[in-house]
Write an enzyme that holds these catalytic residues in place. Structure first.
Site, short mmCIF file in Angstrom:
data_model
loop_
_atom_site.label_atom_id
_atom_site.label_comp_id
_atom_site.label_asym_id
_atom_site.label_seq_id
_atom_site.Cartn_x
_atom_site.Cartn_y
_atom_site.Cartn_z
N HIS A 1 32.10 34.65 43.18
CA HIS A 1 33.18 35.12 42.31
C HIS A 1 32.87 36.55 41.89
O HIS A 1 32.73 36.86 40.71
CB HIS A 1 33.34 34.19 41.09
CG HIS A 1 34.68 34.30 40.44
ND1 HIS A 1 35.42 33.19 40.08
CD2 HIS A 1 35.43 35.37 40.09
CE1 HIS A 1 36.56 33.58 39.52
NE2 HIS A 1 36.57 34.90 39.51
N GLU B 1 39.27 34.44 45.64
CA GLU B 1 40.18 35.59 45.71
C GLU B 1 39.62 36.77 46.50
O GLU B 1 39.40 37.86 45.95
CB GLU B 1 40.56 36.05 44.30
CG GLU B 1 41.36 35.03 43.52
CD GLU B 1 41.86 35.55 42.19
OE1 GLU B 1 42.77 34.93 41.63
OE2 GLU B 1 41.35 36.60 41.70
N ASN C 1 45.14 30.34 43.36
CA ASN C 1 45.21 30.88 42.00
C ASN C 1 46.58 31.52 41.83
O ASN C 1 46.86 32.55 42.45
CB ASN C 1 44.11 31.91 41.77
CG ASN C 1 42.72 31.34 41.86
OD1 ASN C 1 42.55 30.11 41.88
ND2 ASN C 1 41.71 32.19 41.90
#
Length: 448
Positions: free
Chosen positions: A118, A163, A296
């Site tokens: 992350h 992401e 997300n």
């Protein structure tokens, strides 16, 4: 109709945003440690040095999760807390911290979901080229193996990357996130290919060490919402478009190689002269089967089909509601995002992040009243349930975020948590939305 009986109700966080203890107990520095310590990078001049001090207060935070009825907790590992140099020497105190956190979760019956990456790349690896270094995938495989060997006896759910669109786009193209680069497309494509190879090697390591593992890959997604039925196919086509100028934030650029074993043809044609060599062995590695996709979703865009059949963005009406960070509130984005994804990839889906930044404060009664967040979550969850009822295989939902935290380049200006954090005292206060979320969990969404 409710969600499936085994629906996973969770909350999510990320290591740099909440842990603090940035230089404690042998932890190495990350690119975010360096970035936030550089003048002018963070809007409120803050750092994640202390953040929510979760490193020292994890027992309190896990107890709060239990009190809110949260069934699963998605958190990320700080790579440099385990491997200060990104490879080589293992920091046992880092291992001990995550073991203690996982054991505490288990004691309360909360299922851990580990995100391997992350965004907080070890700075030592950055100095060797980071994601531009073709050897990074071997480093990531080693790191994954250490995580699996130490935690895989109790953790069965892993997400390799969170992401990639954002950490490549903001970190290496726009320069607004760590490490603050603005690179040419040739270099960006190389980074992306190395990320995908790292994903593949992580899958390989996890399957070898944790036989009953479940593996996912999480994408940032701002779905396109058709204005009418006649606009659906235009929205779908544009949502998965991938070509010169938009590949970093493309959905198909990241997921087609993983699911189908190939990059979208248009991106290969558009960048035929500079695309990194993607061998058959690479693509076989990248496309090793995964178990689910994480999405997300916070916002989206309305579109309609033009005369040529292509999607045209439709501006929100004046005064359309927005969150405190300025994102349009578009609950339908969850419905169409999950529908389009399931139609294309036929894999189970989790919403791995969804939530709202709001102007929260402690009221005179000592509580935090956030009806706008409750309304936001209610609207988005209703759309998610509608998607499940219409056939998408939705397995779970992770609210972002459990705690107010360090919101990257915004510092501490934005509050996304269902638990309020006073950063001076580290006092936690469950917000009204947190208690509301508890009731949703208890009723498995029947009350939405």
């Amino acid at each position: 109709m409710s969600f499936r009986n085994d629906f996973v109700w969770g909350a999510a966080t990320a290591s740099y945003q909440i842990e603090g203890a940035y230089d404690k107990d042998g932890k190495g520095r990350s690119i975010w440690d360096e970035f936030t310590h550089t003048e002018g990078k963070i809007s409120d001049k803050s750092t994640g040095d202390t953040a929510c001090d979760h490193y020292h207060r994890y027992k309190e935070d896990v107890k709060l999760m239990s009190e809110l009825g949260i069934k699963a907790y998605r958190f990320s590992i700080a790579w440099s807390r385990l491997l200060p140099d990104g490879t080589g020497r293992v920091n046992q105190k880092g291992i001990d911290f995550y073991n203690s956190l996982i054991n505490e979760l288990s004691a309360y019956g909360i299922e851990p979901y580990i995100t391997l990456y992350h965004w907080d790349l070890p700075y030592a690896l950055h100095l060797k080229g980071g994601w531009l270094n073709d050897d990074i995938s071997d480093c990531f495989e080693l790191y994954t193996s250490i995580v699996a060997e130490n935690f895989g006896d109790r953790v069965k759910n892993f997400i390799t990357f969170n992401e990639p669109q954002v950490f490549t786009g903001c970190g290496y193209s726009e320069g607004s996130h760590a490490p603050g680069y603005r690179l040419a497309d040739k270099d960006l494509l190389r980074i992306c290919h190395n990320v995908l190879k790292s994903h593949g090697k992580a899958v390989r390591a996890l399957r070898k060490i944790v036989p009953d593992v479940k593996i996912g890959f999480t994408s940032a997604s701002s779905p396109l919402v058709p204005m009418a039925d006649c606009d659906i196919e235009a929205a779908r086509s544009a949502y998965f478009s991938c070509g010169k100028g938009n590949f970093l934030y493309s959905q198909s650029f990241w997921h087609d190689p993983i699911i189908f074993g190939r990059y979208p043809e248009k991106i290969l044609n558009d960048y035929a002269d500079v695309f990194p060599k993607a061998t058959d062995e690479d693509m076989k590695l990248i496309s090793a089967p995964i178990d689910y996709i994480g999405l997300n979703i916070y916002t989206g865009s309305f579109v309609k089909a033009g005369k040529d059949g292509c999607a045209q963005q439709v501006s929100c009406r004046p005064g359309h509601p927005r969150t405190a960070i300025g994102w349009d509130i578009i609950p339908e984005s969850v419905y169409w995002g999950t529908k389009f994804y399931y139609d294309r990839y036929k894999l189970p889906l989790y919403i791995t992040e969804n939530g709202m930044s709001a102007h929260d404060c402690v009221s005179l009664d000592g509580k935090v009243h956030d009806p706008n967040r409750t309304d936001y979550l209610n609207r988005y969850l209703r759309e998610l349930k509608k998607s499940a009822e219409d056939g998408a295989d939705i397995r779970g939902y992770f609210q972002w975020s459990l705690l107010d935290n360090f919101e990257w380049a915004c510092g501490y200006k934005e509050r996304f948590g269902i638990v309020y954090v006073d950063y001076e005292t580290q006092n936690r206060i469950v917000k009204d939305s947190g208690y509301w979320y508890r009731s949703v969990i208890n009723e498995n969404g029947e009350n939405l």
